[in-house]
Scaffold this motif. Structure first.
Motif, PDB file in Angstrom:
ATOM      1  N   ILE A 414       0.858  -1.188   0.000  1.00  0.00           N
ATOM      2  CA  ILE A 414       0.000   0.000   0.000  1.00  0.00           C
ATOM      3  C   ILE A 414       0.895   1.239   0.000  1.00  0.00           C
ATOM      4  O   ILE A 414       1.926   1.268   0.671  1.00  0.00           O
ATOM      5  CB  ILE A 414      -0.905   0.016   1.250  1.00  0.00           C
ATOM      6  CG1 ILE A 414      -1.914  -1.137   1.202  1.00  0.00           C
ATOM      7  CG2 ILE A 414      -1.641   1.353   1.392  1.00  0.00           C
ATOM      8  CD1 ILE A 414      -2.594  -1.393   2.529  1.00  0.00           C
ATOM      9  N   HIS A 468      -2.579  -0.447  -4.517  1.00  0.00           N
ATOM     10  CA  HIS A 468      -3.526   0.068  -3.534  1.00  0.00           C
ATOM     11  C   HIS A 468      -2.940   1.341  -2.916  1.00  0.00           C
ATOM     12  O   HIS A 468      -1.832   1.320  -2.383  1.00  0.00           O
ATOM     13  CB  HIS A 468      -3.796  -0.975  -2.447  1.00  0.00           C
ATOM     14  CG  HIS A 468      -4.391  -2.236  -2.967  1.00  0.00           C
ATOM     15  ND1 HIS A 468      -5.684  -2.321  -3.428  1.00  0.00           N
ATOM     16  CD2 HIS A 468      -3.859  -3.476  -3.120  1.00  0.00           C
ATOM     17  CE1 HIS A 468      -5.931  -3.547  -3.821  1.00  0.00           C
ATOM     18  NE2 HIS A 468      -4.843  -4.274  -3.652  1.00  0.00           N
ATOM     19  N   ALA A 487      -2.951   5.515  -9.297  1.00  0.00           N
ATOM     20  CA  ALA A 487      -3.857   4.362  -9.293  1.00  0.00           C
ATOM     21  C   ALA A 487      -4.345   4.050 -10.699  1.00  0.00           C
ATOM     22  O   ALA A 487      -4.437   2.881 -11.100  1.00  0.00           O
ATOM     23  CB  ALA A 487      -5.028   4.621  -8.356  1.00  0.00           C
ATOM     24  N   GLY A 492      -5.031   0.333 -10.255  1.00  0.00           N
ATOM     25  CA  GLY A 492      -5.386   0.101  -8.861  1.00  0.00           C
ATOM     26  C   GLY A 492      -6.528   0.979  -8.397  1.00  0.00           C
ATOM     27  O   GLY A 492      -7.338   1.464  -9.203  1.00  0.00           O
ATOM     28  N   GLU A 493      -6.571   1.221  -7.097  1.00  0.00           N
ATOM     29  CA  GLU A 493      -7.654   1.994  -6.504  1.00  0.00           C
ATOM     30  C   GLU A 493      -7.103   2.867  -5.382  1.00  0.00           C
ATOM     31  O   GLU A 493      -6.023   2.616  -4.847  1.00  0.00           O
ATOM     32  CB  GLU A 493      -8.739   1.070  -5.935  1.00  0.00           C
ATOM     33  CG  GLU A 493      -8.215   0.141  -4.836  1.00  0.00           C
ATOM     34  CD  GLU A 493      -9.314  -0.650  -4.162  1.00  0.00           C
ATOM     35  OE1 GLU A 493     -10.478  -0.450  -4.517  1.00  0.00           O
ATOM     36  OE2 GLU A 493      -8.970  -1.459  -3.274  1.00  0.00           O
ATOM     37  N   ALA A 766      -5.581   1.645   5.890  1.00  0.00           N
ATOM     38  CA  ALA A 766      -5.665   0.882   4.648  1.00  0.00           C
ATOM     39  C   ALA A 766      -5.238  -0.565   4.850  1.00  0.00           C
ATOM     40  O   ALA A 766      -5.839  -1.491   4.285  1.00  0.00           O
ATOM     41  CB  ALA A 766      -4.804   1.546   3.575  1.00  0.00           C
ATOM     42  N   HIS A 770      -7.763  -3.725   4.126  1.00  0.00           N
ATOM     43  CA  HIS A 770      -7.501  -4.822   3.180  1.00  0.00           C
ATOM     44  C   HIS A 770      -7.362  -6.163   3.897  1.00  0.00           C
ATOM     45  O   HIS A 770      -7.789  -7.198   3.383  1.00  0.00           O
ATOM     46  CB  HIS A 770      -6.243  -4.514   2.375  1.00  0.00           C
ATOM     47  CG  HIS A 770      -6.431  -3.427   1.364  1.00  0.00           C
ATOM     48  ND1 HIS A 770      -7.162  -3.600   0.208  1.00  0.00           N
ATOM     49  CD2 HIS A 770      -6.015  -2.138   1.342  1.00  0.00           C
ATOM     50  CE1 HIS A 770      -7.169  -2.475  -0.493  1.00  0.00           C
ATOM     51  NE2 HIS A 770      -6.489  -1.571   0.171  1.00  0.00           N
ATOM     52  N   ARG A 775     -14.269  -1.706   4.610  1.00  0.00           N
ATOM     53  CA  ARG A 775     -13.871  -0.345   4.315  1.00  0.00           C
ATOM     54  C   ARG A 775     -14.340   0.574   5.446  1.00  0.00           C
ATOM     55  O   ARG A 775     -15.370   0.297   6.073  1.00  0.00           O
ATOM     56  CB  ARG A 775     -14.456   0.121   2.981  1.00  0.00           C
ATOM     57  CG  ARG A 775     -13.957  -0.683   1.788  1.00  0.00           C
ATOM     58  CD  ARG A 775     -14.601  -0.200   0.503  1.00  0.00           C
ATOM     59  NE  ARG A 775     -14.080   1.082   0.073  1.00  0.00           N
ATOM     60  CZ  ARG A 775     -12.989   1.247  -0.676  1.00  0.00           C
ATOM     61  NH1 ARG A 775     -12.292   0.185  -1.061  1.00  0.00           N
ATOM     62  NH2 ARG A 775     -12.588   2.443  -1.047  1.00  0.00           N
TER      63      ARG A 775
END
Length: 785
Positions: A414, A468, A487, A492-493, A766, A770, A775
């Protein structure tokens, strides 16, 4: 695993492979292991590897077991073992122990230590006229010197550092190859014959002196009151005499830094004691390998220039961190130098020679440079003294890239990109969080380019490219825009996180107290401004966080109008007038002896319009300073709040909160407008300003603790975060008030309370998100009794 037996006596003989993770490269780990193996008469080898360090030992079974059991006790000062994984392997029949070449491969667990201050052994050599490194300004060994700032890649070998272009002379080569020498595989090792050399240039780049002549001439310039740009360990610094007003004021004018405090470097600890109030813990930190700048109360009647920290009670002080710094003080006519970042305001620190000449030519009168490249810019770390011991305000040189814990390892790496002010980034990988060095505020394109540079360097250093990402919710932050762009490029996000939730997560992560499923913890976040999930400006927040990442806003400071929008952040007078008028005190606002009375009258009229609201604790403290006449404009972030604390620190004896405060707590809100009105009335009654400032601190802490009692579960764990927790009086009062009410208060210590710790808090959230497959879920607020 079958064990071989010796022909003579038949003792069991085994071979064990141990993989060591942690800070085990560049710290003298291999020579220490070599000497440890010699004591146990073992064969085998030790080598750096992408995993960390690999040891294979072979010998009598009892000796091998004894070696492994006492390994941690045999390590050098800078080494840190995270884990040792061992397994038996076939016996090879070897009879020697060797230090082997590094094993190649993708990095997984190997770390290089931070850059650390010159050690006592190297100092002694520099003082000895018989030593070949006498007065040599690049003396180093495995226990000190540059590491992270000169490392290009891992494994950490000389060929992968900026010292690769300095071939070792025969004498240094012998030290480098001798396992019994403390310079064995000290990658930056060098001497006057084979190492970097100094040059002194004028502001236009013309050579004034070189080699051994550069330092005496540089000391002479400093003694005369000139400003010197010095190439330090992780970038450039600007230096001048700290005991003369003229050079300090000239540096401020050229650097475009009118009032923000300037740090100083004292010749030694004895001088530091004369300039600042230091306890044992503070002295130990100043003299530690990390050697940060320490913010501590300055002593009265010192020779320091008044322009160093105008209106403040603290002085930022540090000791020489490199051999070059030591030599700047040798036989010098001064005992303290200003030593500040080599940049203009709002720009990143310079690290290249040409870059420094171009960017600092209008600031410095001369340049003391050398030919060793700084691979990574690393600014000085900053700590502050406090009643519970020093705590970090800025985490950089001396601490980076040492990792911090994560509550749970994320399944994939991350990248967390922080916020807008005091920016850092953090990479979460291999179950640990790696915060970057200090980047700074993102006001300029140079600063934003530096942010991209730091991200690229940290990812390359750790051999990861995270898909991520985590960022702040604020729609205008350049860091958030960068995270979205990265991202998209990586497929990714981005997990966009509330500012104050991340502040709390940083404290919980540091203390390894993040809630498990079914648990709840409180967060009390106090800062200037952060973007809330409801689209408004937050800054004085009581949050409740559960282990499934559901969270609620249970309490907050009363939002105050920002008359003039962003101008109100720069001009706390505007917030003060708005608060007093909101408390029904327009007449009160007009009675105070403001310098800009016409503006005050205009503001009272403008209040009838619609203005943005902000609940920031920082805004309240700055408004209180304005009410007390300590200033009306912030010339740097938080200046008036710092002046308020400095004034409060001068109050003699114990100070209690004002009486009858309970009426100002109406859950979920604390009425800060009435608190400021009470302060104004007491000022008009001519009560001593220092006492009023101290009482304001005490009353503010009492009100927040009272609100916590009404909205948090009884006895809850409460994490205190946000930039206002740099204020040592507020830390002490708030922690004490919460503890008296039965709460367990957690204060940030190893992670900066302000936005410098934001990326770490984002990485913590984060990683949990994950790992647990949930979330963060903002569920608004709860009705409060």
């Amino acid at each position: 695993m079958p064990k071989a037996r010796t022909a003579a006596r038949g003792e069991a003989r085994v071979r064990v492979r141990a993989t060591c993770t942690g800070v085990v490269q560049g710290v003298g780990f291999r020579p220490a292991v070599y000497r440890h193996a010699q004591r146990f008469r073992l064969a085998g080898f030790v080598a750096n590897s992408p995993e960390g360090a690999v040891i294979e030992v072979e010998g009598e079974e009892a000796a091998v077991r004894g070696f492994l059991a006492s390994l941690s006790e045999a390590l050098p000062p800078l080494a840190r073992l995270s884990a040792v994984a061992s397994e038996e392997i076939p016996v090879l029949g070897e009879d020697r122990f060797l230090v082997a070449a590094s094993l190649e491969g993708r990095r997984r667990h190997a770390l290089v230590p931070p850059d650390v201050a010159v050690c006592p052994d190297c100092r002694r050599e520099m003082e000895d006229p018989r030593d070949r490194r006498y007065r040599y300004p690049f003396t180093t060994c495995t226990n000190c010197g540059p590491r992270f700032a000169v490392a290009i890649a891992l494994p950490y070998d000389r060929s992968r550092t900026s010292m690769a272009c300095f071939p070792l002379c025969p004498a240094c080569q012998r030290e480098y190859q001798d396992p019994a020498d403390r310079r064995f595989h000290a990658e930056p090792v060098c001497c006057p014959v084979c190492g970097p050399t100094l040059r002194l240039l004028d502001a236009r780049g013309g050579e004034m002196a070189s080699g051994e002549d550069a330092l005496p001439r540089a000391r002479e310039l400093l003694a005369q009151g000139r400003i010197l740009a010095v190439k330090g360990l992780g970038g450039w610094q600007l230096a001048c005499r700290a005991d003369r007003e003229a050079p300090v004021l000239r540096l401020r004018r050229r650097k475009r830094r009118p009032t923000k405090p300037l740090a100083i470097m004292a010749r030694d600890l004895a001088v530091a004691r004369q300039l600042a109030a230091l306890g044992r813990a503070e002295e130990q930190l100043l003299a530690s390998p990390e050697a940060p700048i320490l913010l501590a109360p300055h002593r009265p009647r010192t020779p320091l220039a008044r322009a160093l920290a105008p209106g403040l009670a603290d002085v930022g002080i540090m000791l020489p961190t490199t051999p070059l710094h030591l030599e700047l003080f040798r036989e010098a006519a001064y005992e303290a130098l200003v030593m500040t970042s080599g940049n203009a305001s709002d720009e990143p620190i310079c690290h290249g020679n040409r870059e420094a000449l171009a960017r600092l030519g209008s600031i410095a009168d001369a340049f003391l440079l050398h030919d060793r490249d700084v691979v990574r810019r690393v600014d000085d770390s900053v700590a502050r003294s406090g009643p519970g011991g020093p705590f970090l305000v800025r985490r950089s040189r001396g601490y980076v890239p040492t990792p911090l814990p994560l509550p749970e390892p994320p399944p994939e790496p991350i990248l967390a990109v922080g916020g807008f002010l005091q920016t850092t980034v953090t990479v979460a990988a291999e179950g640990q969080a790696f915060p970057s060095q200090h980047v700074g505020d993102l006001d300029t394109e140079l600063a934003r380019a530096y942010l991209r540079e730091v991200i690229a360097n940290l990812e390359d250093f750790l051999s990861v490219t995270p898909q991520h990402l985590a960022a702040d919710l604020h729609p205008d932050h350049p860091s958030r825009h960068l995270a979205r762009r990265l991202a998209a490029e990586r497929g990714g996000e981005v997990l966009e996180l509330a500012h104050h939730l991340a502040h709390g997560a940083a404290v919980l992560g540091e203390h390894s107290r993040f809630p498990q499923r079914g648990e709840q913890v409180g967060i009390l976040a106090l800062d200037g401004t952060g973007f809330g999930p409801d689209g408004t400006a937050w800054g004085g927040e009581l949050l409740l966080l559960s282990g499934d990442l559901a969270w609620q806003r249970l309490g907050f400071l009363q939002p105050l109008p920002l008359v003039g929008g962003e101008r109100a952040v720069r001009e706390p007078l505007r917030v003060a007038v708005a608060a007093l008028a909101g408390a029904g005190g327009e007449a009160l606002a007009l009675q105070l002896p403001w310098k800009r009375r016409e503006l005050v009258q205009t503001l009272v009229t403008l209040l009838r319009g619609a203005w943005p609201l902000a609940s920031g604790a920082g805004r309240v403290f700055e408004a209180a300073a304005a009410v007390l006449g300590l200033g009306e404009v912030n010339r740097f972030e938080g200046e008036l709040a710092m002046r308020l604390e400095a004034t409060a620190s001068r109050a003699a004896g114990a100070v209690a909160p004002w009486p009858d405060l309970a009426a100002l707590v109406a859950p979920p809100v604390v009425r800060t407008d009435f608190l400021l009105a009470e302060l104004a009335r007491r000022r008009l009654a001519r009560q001593p300003r220092a006492v009023l400032a101290a009482q304001f601190h005490a009353s503010f802490a009492w009100l927040l603790a009272e609100l916590a009692t009404r909205v948090f579960p009884p006895g809850a764990l409460v994490a205190l975060g946000g930039g206002c927790l740099v204020n040592r009086l507020l830390r002490m009062r708030l922690s004490s008030e919460l503890t008296e009410r039965g709460f367990e208060a957690l204060l940030p210590r190893r992670v900066p309370p302000g936005d410098g710790g934001l990326s770490y808090g984002q990485a913590v959230l984060a990683a949990v998100s994950h790992a647990r497959g949930v979330r963060p879920d903002f569920r608004g607020g709860l009705p409060c009794a």
